[in-house]
Scaffold this motif. Structure first.
Motif, PDB file in Angstrom:
ATOM      1  N   ASP A  84       0.855  -1.176   0.000  1.00  0.00           N
ATOM      2  CA  ASP A  84       0.000   0.000   0.000  1.00  0.00           C
ATOM      3  C   ASP A  84       0.900   1.237   0.000  1.00  0.00           C
ATOM      4  O   ASP A  84       1.748   1.381   0.895  1.00  0.00           O
ATOM      5  CB  ASP A  84      -0.892  -0.005   1.236  1.00  0.00           C
ATOM      6  N   PRO A  85       0.773   2.122  -1.001  1.00  0.00           N
ATOM      7  CA  PRO A  85       1.630   3.322  -1.033  1.00  0.00           C
ATOM      8  C   PRO A  85       1.559   4.148   0.246  1.00  0.00           C
ATOM      9  O   PRO A  85       2.525   4.823   0.600  1.00  0.00           O
ATOM     10  CB  PRO A  85       1.106   4.108  -2.229  1.00  0.00           C
ATOM     11  N   ALA A  86       0.453   4.071   0.966  1.00  0.00           N
ATOM     12  CA  ALA A  86       0.334   4.809   2.224  1.00  0.00           C
ATOM     13  C   ALA A  86       1.268   4.223   3.288  1.00  0.00           C
ATOM     14  O   ALA A  86       1.633   4.909   4.243  1.00  0.00           O
ATOM     15  CB  ALA A  86      -1.109   4.777   2.722  1.00  0.00           C
ATOM     16  N   ASP A  87       1.660   2.950   3.133  1.00  0.00           N
ATOM     17  CA  ASP A  87       2.550   2.297   4.087  1.00  0.00           C
ATOM     18  C   ASP A  87       4.022   2.412   3.698  1.00  0.00           C
ATOM     19  O   ASP A  87       4.893   1.906   4.391  1.00  0.00           O
ATOM     20  CB  ASP A  87       2.205   0.811   4.212  1.00  0.00           C
ATOM     21  N   TYR A  88       4.309   3.085   2.576  1.00  0.00           N
ATOM     22  CA  TYR A  88       5.693   3.191   2.100  1.00  0.00           C
ATOM     23  C   TYR A  88       6.525   4.070   3.008  1.00  0.00           C
ATOM     24  O   TYR A  88       6.143   5.186   3.332  1.00  0.00           O
ATOM     25  CB  TYR A  88       5.727   3.737   0.672  1.00  0.00           C
ATOM     26  N   SER A 117      14.157  -0.082  -1.760  1.00  0.00           N
ATOM     27  CA  SER A 117      12.903  -0.345  -2.468  1.00  0.00           C
ATOM     28  C   SER A 117      13.110  -0.854  -3.893  1.00  0.00           C
ATOM     29  O   SER A 117      12.150  -1.039  -4.619  1.00  0.00           O
ATOM     30  CB  SER A 117      12.038   0.917  -2.502  1.00  0.00           C
ATOM     31  N   TYR A 118      14.356  -1.089  -4.279  1.00  0.00           N
ATOM     32  CA  TYR A 118      14.611  -1.610  -5.620  1.00  0.00           C
ATOM     33  C   TYR A 118      15.892  -2.428  -5.633  1.00  0.00           C
ATOM     34  O   TYR A 118      16.696  -2.375  -4.701  1.00  0.00           O
ATOM     35  CB  TYR A 118      14.670  -0.490  -6.658  1.00  0.00           C
ATOM     36  N   LYS A 119      16.038  -3.217  -6.689  1.00  0.00           N
ATOM     37  CA  LYS A 119      17.264  -3.974  -6.890  1.00  0.00           C
ATOM     38  C   LYS A 119      17.660  -3.872  -8.354  1.00  0.00           C
ATOM     39  O   LYS A 119      16.820  -3.657  -9.227  1.00  0.00           O
ATOM     40  CB  LYS A 119      17.099  -5.427  -6.472  1.00  0.00           C
ATOM     41  N   ILE A 120      18.939  -3.989  -8.594  1.00  0.00           N
ATOM     42  CA  ILE A 120      19.467  -3.924  -9.953  1.00  0.00           C
ATOM     43  C   ILE A 120      20.111  -5.265 -10.259  1.00  0.00           C
ATOM     44  O   ILE A 120      21.030  -5.693  -9.558  1.00  0.00           O
ATOM     45  CB  ILE A 120      20.484  -2.781 -10.110  1.00  0.00           C
ATOM     46  N   ILE A 121      19.597  -5.925 -11.282  1.00  0.00           N
ATOM     47  CA  ILE A 121      20.146  -7.203 -11.718  1.00  0.00           C
ATOM     48  C   ILE A 121      20.925  -6.940 -12.996  1.00  0.00           C
ATOM     49  O   ILE A 121      20.395  -6.365 -13.942  1.00  0.00           O
ATOM     50  CB  ILE A 121      19.028  -8.236 -11.960  1.00  0.00           C
ATOM     51  N   THR A 122      22.165  -7.352 -13.012  1.00  0.00           N
ATOM     52  CA  THR A 122      23.016  -7.135 -14.179  1.00  0.00           C
ATOM     53  C   THR A 122      23.407  -8.474 -14.783  1.00  0.00           C
ATOM     54  O   THR A 122      23.915  -9.354 -14.084  1.00  0.00           O
ATOM     55  CB  THR A 122      24.285  -6.351 -13.807  1.00  0.00           C
ATOM     56  N   ASN A 123      23.120  -8.623 -16.059  1.00  0.00           N
ATOM     57  CA  ASN A 123      23.554  -9.777 -16.834  1.00  0.00           C
ATOM     58  C   ASN A 123      24.937  -9.414 -17.355  1.00  0.00           C
ATOM     59  O   ASN A 123      25.067  -8.635 -18.299  1.00  0.00           O
ATOM     60  CB  ASN A 123      22.569 -10.047 -17.969  1.00  0.00           C
ATOM     61  N   GLU A 144       7.982   4.310  -4.416  1.00  0.00           N
ATOM     62  CA  GLU A 144       8.337   5.344  -5.387  1.00  0.00           C
ATOM     63  C   GLU A 144       9.354   4.782  -6.378  1.00  0.00           C
ATOM     64  O   GLU A 144      10.282   4.064  -5.999  1.00  0.00           O
ATOM     65  CB  GLU A 144       8.941   6.551  -4.673  1.00  0.00           C
ATOM     66  N   ILE A 145       9.165   5.094  -7.650  1.00  0.00           N
ATOM     67  CA  ILE A 145      10.120   4.676  -8.673  1.00  0.00           C
ATOM     68  C   ILE A 145      11.418   5.456  -8.440  1.00  0.00           C
ATOM     69  O   ILE A 145      11.379   6.676  -8.280  1.00  0.00           O
ATOM     70  CB  ILE A 145       9.568   4.958 -10.090  1.00  0.00           C
ATOM     71  N   PRO A 146      12.572   4.785  -8.398  1.00  0.00           N
ATOM     72  CA  PRO A 146      13.835   5.504  -8.197  1.00  0.00           C
ATOM     73  C   PRO A 146      14.197   6.311  -9.444  1.00  0.00           C
ATOM     74  O   PRO A 146      14.919   5.848 -10.321  1.00  0.00           O
ATOM     75  CB  PRO A 146      14.837   4.388  -7.917  1.00  0.00           C
ATOM     76  N   GLN A 147      13.633   7.490  -9.524  1.00  0.00           N
ATOM     77  CA  GLN A 147      13.722   8.305 -10.736  1.00  0.00           C
ATOM     78  C   GLN A 147      15.155   8.613 -11.152  1.00  0.00           C
ATOM     79  O   GLN A 147      15.466   8.650 -12.334  1.00  0.00           O
ATOM     80  CB  GLN A 147      12.932   9.602 -10.556  1.00  0.00           C
ATOM     81  N   ASN A 148      16.051   8.797 -10.182  1.00  0.00           N
ATOM     82  CA  ASN A 148      17.448   9.077 -10.540  1.00  0.00           C
ATOM     83  C   ASN A 148      18.071   7.900 -11.289  1.00  0.00           C
ATOM     84  O   ASN A 148      18.852   8.095 -12.221  1.00  0.00           O
ATOM     85  CB  ASN A 148      18.274   9.446  -9.317  1.00  0.00           C
TER      86      ASN A 148
END
Length: 135
Positions: free
Chosen positions: A29-33, A60-66, A81-85
């Motif tokens: 839930d975005p309210a719980d972020y 809140s995100y992970k980066i997977i690199t092949n 939130e999308i990591p805009q940077n």
């Protein structure tokens, strides 16, 4: 007697970070972020199985690199939130929210049995390919 006083003095400086025990299996839930929450407490360590993938975790995100194809994929927790940077950097081949809830597209009929074995046949939402070859 000094320990309770020291604890009372340090308590305001202790992080109020929420700690999850497992990775969320659905959108939060975005309210719980909360930006300080680690949404991926269960971390996959690819060096135990392959040297072709690397995974770096952020709250809140992970980066997977092949590393074989030199492509990276940004996966962010749905509802955060999308990591805009990171998106603006243009470094990632794909940006996707997880867990993915939009179904699966298949390209060959031979992909159907594994989906059935995983009880995910109903998740197949599209078939990509020549329609004359699909029965």
């Amino acid at each position: 007697m000094k320990l309770p006083i020291a604890t009372a003095l340090l308590l305001p400086f202790v992080s109020s970070q929420t700690v999850l025990e497992t990775n969320p299996q659905e959108c939060i839930d975005p309210a719980d972020y909360e930006a300080d929450t680690d949404f991926f407490p269960e971390k996959y360590i690819p060096h135990n199985t392959t040297d072709l993938l690397t995974v770096t975790y952020h709250n809140s995100y992970k980066i997977i690199t092949n590393t074989f194809q030199n492509k990276s994929y940004l996966l962010y927790q749905c509802g955060t939130e999308i990591p805009q940077n990171e998106v603006d950097s243009g470094d990632h081949h794909l940006v996707l929210s997880v867990p993915h809830t939009g179904g699966v597209a298949i390209t060959q009929t031979t992909q159907i049995p594994p989906m059935e074995m995983l009880a995910l046949r109903n998740e197949v939402s599209a078939t990509i390919g020549n329609p004359s070859l699909i029965s």
